[in-house]
Scaffold this motif. Structure first.
Motif, PDB file in Angstrom:
ATOM      1  N   ILE A  79      41.823  35.333 -12.363  1.00 20.50           N
ATOM      2  CA  ILE A  79      41.586  36.075 -13.599  1.00 20.50           C
ATOM      3  C   ILE A  79      40.294  36.853 -13.451  1.00 20.50           C
ATOM      4  CG2 ILE A  79      42.836  34.465 -15.091  1.00 20.50           C
ATOM      5  CD1 ILE A  79      40.188  33.271 -15.935  1.00 20.50           C
ATOM      6  N   ARG A  80      40.161  37.899 -14.242  1.00 26.51           N
ATOM      7  CA  ARG A  80      38.982  38.753 -14.128  1.00 26.51           C
ATOM      8  C   ARG A  80      37.772  38.159 -14.815  1.00 26.51           C
ATOM      9  NH1 ARG A  80      40.539  44.657 -15.601  1.00 26.51           N
ATOM     10  NH2 ARG A  80      38.362  44.922 -15.116  1.00 26.51           N
ATOM     11  N   GLY A  81      37.957  37.542 -15.976  1.00 30.37           N
ATOM     12  CA  GLY A  81      36.849  36.874 -16.655  1.00 30.37           C
ATOM     13  C   GLY A  81      35.771  37.801 -17.147  1.00 30.37           C
ATOM     14  N   LEU A  82      36.153  38.970 -17.660  1.00 36.81           N
ATOM     15  CA  LEU A  82      35.155  39.917 -18.128  1.00 36.81           C
ATOM     16  C   LEU A  82      34.601  39.570 -19.506  1.00 36.81           C
ATOM     17  CD1 LEU A  82      36.903  43.219 -16.994  1.00 36.81           C
ATOM     18  CD2 LEU A  82      35.045  41.987 -15.859  1.00 36.81           C
ATOM     19  N   SER A  83      35.413  38.965 -20.329  1.00 37.46           N
ATOM     20  CA  SER A  83      34.952  38.641 -21.678  1.00 37.46           C
ATOM     21  C   SER A  83      34.418  37.210 -21.719  1.00 37.46           C
ATOM     22  CB  SER A  83      36.102  38.795 -22.679  1.00 37.46           C
ATOM     23  OG  SER A  83      37.127  37.878 -22.372  1.00 37.46           O
ATOM     24  N   PRO A  84      33.432  36.975 -22.590  1.00 34.36           N
ATOM     25  CA  PRO A  84      32.922  35.602 -22.708  1.00 34.36           C
ATOM     26  C   PRO A  84      33.943  34.714 -23.423  1.00 34.36           C
ATOM     27  CG  PRO A  84      31.886  37.017 -24.329  1.00 34.36           C
ATOM     28  CD  PRO A  84      32.713  37.909 -23.449  1.00 34.36           C
ATOM     29  N   TYR A  85      33.850  33.432 -23.174  1.00 41.14           N
ATOM     30  CA  TYR A  85      34.755  32.488 -23.835  1.00 41.14           C
ATOM     31  C   TYR A  85      34.345  32.401 -25.297  1.00 41.14           C
ATOM     32  CZ  TYR A  85      38.226  28.836 -23.661  1.00 41.14           C
ATOM     33  OH  TYR A  85      39.371  28.108 -23.826  1.00 41.14           O
ATOM     34  N   PRO A  86      35.295  32.502 -26.227  1.00 38.37           N
ATOM     35  CA  PRO A  86      34.933  32.562 -27.643  1.00 38.37           C
ATOM     36  C   PRO A  86      34.369  31.243 -28.177  1.00 38.37           C
ATOM     37  CG  PRO A  86      37.293  32.404 -27.399  1.00 38.37           C
ATOM     38  CD  PRO A  86      36.730  32.565 -26.018  1.00 38.37           C
ATOM     39  N   VAL A  87      33.560  31.355 -29.208  1.00 41.99           N
ATOM     40  CA  VAL A  87      33.031  30.188 -29.897  1.00 41.99           C
ATOM     41  C   VAL A  87      34.177  29.551 -30.679  1.00 41.99           C
ATOM     42  CG1 VAL A  87      31.411  29.440 -31.681  1.00 41.99           C
ATOM     43  CG2 VAL A  87      30.749  31.241 -30.082  1.00 41.99           C
ATOM     44  N   SER A  88      34.218  28.251 -30.705  1.00 42.36           N
ATOM     45  CA  SER A  88      35.300  27.533 -31.377  1.00 42.36           C
ATOM     46  C   SER A  88      35.031  27.449 -32.881  1.00 42.36           C
ATOM     47  CB  SER A  88      35.429  26.125 -30.801  1.00 42.36           C
ATOM     48  OG  SER A  88      36.360  25.392 -31.534  1.00 42.36           O
ATOM     49  N   MET A  89      35.856  28.163 -33.658  1.00 44.97           N
ATOM     50  CA  MET A  89      35.734  28.107 -35.113  1.00 44.97           C
ATOM     51  C   MET A  89      36.119  26.721 -35.623  1.00 44.97           C
ATOM     52  SD  MET A  89      34.514  30.903 -36.141  1.00 44.97           S
ATOM     53  CE  MET A  89      34.805  30.796 -37.893  1.00 44.97           C
ATOM     54  N   THR A  90      37.045  26.076 -34.942  1.00 46.87           N
ATOM     55  CA  THR A  90      37.451  24.727 -35.325  1.00 46.87           C
ATOM     56  C   THR A  90      36.275  23.766 -35.241  1.00 46.87           C
ATOM     57  OG1 THR A  90      39.668  25.170 -34.483  1.00 46.87           O
ATOM     58  CG2 THR A  90      39.079  22.874 -34.816  1.00 46.87           C
TER      59      THR A  90
END
Length: 116
Positions: A79-90
């Motif tokens: 995978i390219r992994g260009l975007s950061p992993y999102p913060v968990s709203m849960t």
């Protein structure tokens, strides 16, 4: 999400039981037991808080494993992994509910009323 739903129900129901029976005892001469409403309500709220602790710990462990898998995919060029992993709203909602539960149990046990 199911842990949040169940914990919210337990905390809300426990606090409501405590308030209703405390009001009934103060308005009438019916003796239910001096500490019965407080003990039952506190037990339900404590159970909800305990479930939240376990749910938060499981969620953090799961998110760490997902992030580790993502890093492996980036390193191996799957995978390219260009975007950061999102913060968990849960996780944020669970932490906010945990705070509400702690405030509720403090109100029930110690008579501290943080909101008036």
């Amino acid at each position: 999400m199911s842990v949040i739903r169940t914990s919210l129900s337990l905390i809300g129901f426990g606090f409501t039981i405590f308030q209703v029976f405390s009001s009934v005892q103060s308005l009438s001469e019916v003796s239910i037991g001096a500490n019965a409403p407080r003990n039952f309500g506190t037990a339900l709220v404590a159970l909800g808080i305990g479930m939240l602790f376990v749910g938060i710990a499981y969620h953090i462990q799961f998110m760490r494993a997902l992030r580790a898998d993502r890093e492996e995919g980036i390193v191996s060029s799957q995978i390219r992994g260009l975007s950061p992993y999102p913060v968990s709203m849960t996780l944020m909602v669970a932490c906010a509910l945990l705070l509400v539960g702690i405030l509720a149990i403090c109100s029930m046990v110690f008579g501290v009323h943080p909101f008036g």
